[in-house]
Design an enzyme around this catalytic site. Structure first.
Site, PDB file in Angstrom:
ATOM      1  N   LYS A 104       7.144  -4.206  -3.373  1.00  0.00           N
ATOM      2  CA  LYS A 104       6.269  -5.177  -3.651  1.00  0.00           C
ATOM      3  C   LYS A 104       5.539  -4.835  -5.116  1.00  0.00           C
ATOM      4  CE  LYS A 104       1.929  -6.778  -1.333  1.00  0.00           C
ATOM      5  NZ  LYS A 104       1.163  -6.438  -0.377  1.00  0.00           N
ATOM      6  N   HIS A 106       2.842  -6.419  -6.538  1.00  0.00           N
ATOM      7  CA  HIS A 106       1.385  -6.774  -6.551  1.00  0.00           C
ATOM      8  C   HIS A 106       0.718  -6.106  -5.492  1.00  0.00           C
ATOM      9  CE1 HIS A 106       3.271  -9.412  -3.904  1.00  0.00           C
ATOM     10  NE2 HIS A 106       1.997  -9.738  -3.289  1.00  0.00           N
TER      11      HIS A 106
END
Ligand code: OMP
Length: 209
Positions: A104, A106
């Site tokens: 991921k 963010h």
């Protein structure tokens, strides 16, 4: 066989997790039985399942571990329920973590979620057949700089690995760690041998074994 192991086999049969028939495995092998841990799919089953993993751990003579790791995807709830059962029923409060399959970029970022993956790691998964899945997990742990301490699975299918040894013996040899299972195929065979309805499946399972 311990009483909890007989109870576990009965539980897996009742939940259709353990089924007999014709199945093609991830490795391409054709098997007369399959163990689908995804069918432990309600709160009550998961709670019981966690206690079975916890009992298997307590019955093993594994030295202390620092963290429980559940490999994505199927290992995640298994590690979570085992951590809960160890805390609730065995007074052992261990941190736990798991990985994402895709990083991921963010928020908190990265591929690891939960407690830091460090120290001696207990990996919890469903089944080992040829050992492919568990070898991928070892890489994740080594990349994090942690040390695998043991692998715990629900069912040891006792199948051949990459050479003449069983897949589990190869994992034990290559990584120098024990593999703990709630039950093995031999115990499943012992169980069905004594069951009037299930006996019919024994010859096919024996031949496969
Ligand atoms: P290996 O990577 O060959 O060790 O296969 C293990 C994986 O196969 C498990 O993590 C499961 O995703 C899947 N599997 C089962 O869930 N139950 C079985 O009875 C057999 C398999 C399998 O495909 O071998």
């Amino acid at each position: 066989m311990h009483e909890y192991q007989r109870e576990f086999i009965r539980f897996a049969l009742d939940r259709n997790v353990l089924r007999f028939g014709e199945f093609t495995l991830k490795s391409g092998r054709k098997s007369p039985y399959f163990f689908n841990a995804g069918l432990f799919n309600d709160g009550g089953s998961l709670s019981r399942l966690g206690r079975f993993y916890a009992q298997a751990l307590v019955h093993s003579d594994l030295p202390e571990v620092d963290v429980i790791f559940g490999p994505a995807y199927k290992g995640i709830p298994l590690a979570a329920v085992t951590a809960v059962a160890l805390a609730d029923s065995f007074d052992r409060d261990l941190p736990y973590c798991f990985n994402r399959k895709e990083a991921k970029d963010h928020g908190e970022g990265g591929t690891l979620v939960g407690a830091p993956l460090e120290g001696r790691v207990l990996i919890i998964d469903d089944v080992i057949t040829a050992g492919t899945a568990v070898r991928e997990v070892m890489q994740i742990i080594q990349q994090a700089g942690a040390t695998p301490a043991a692998v715990m699975i629900a069912l040891d299918r006792q199948e051949r690995g990459q050479g003449e040894l069983s897949a589990i013996q190869e994992v034990e040899r290559d990584f120098g760690i024990p593999v703990i299972s709630i039950v093995s195929l031999n115990q499943v065979m012992d169980f069905i041998k004594d069951d009037a309805e299930l006996q019919q499946h024994l010859p096919a399972v024996q031949a496969y074994r």
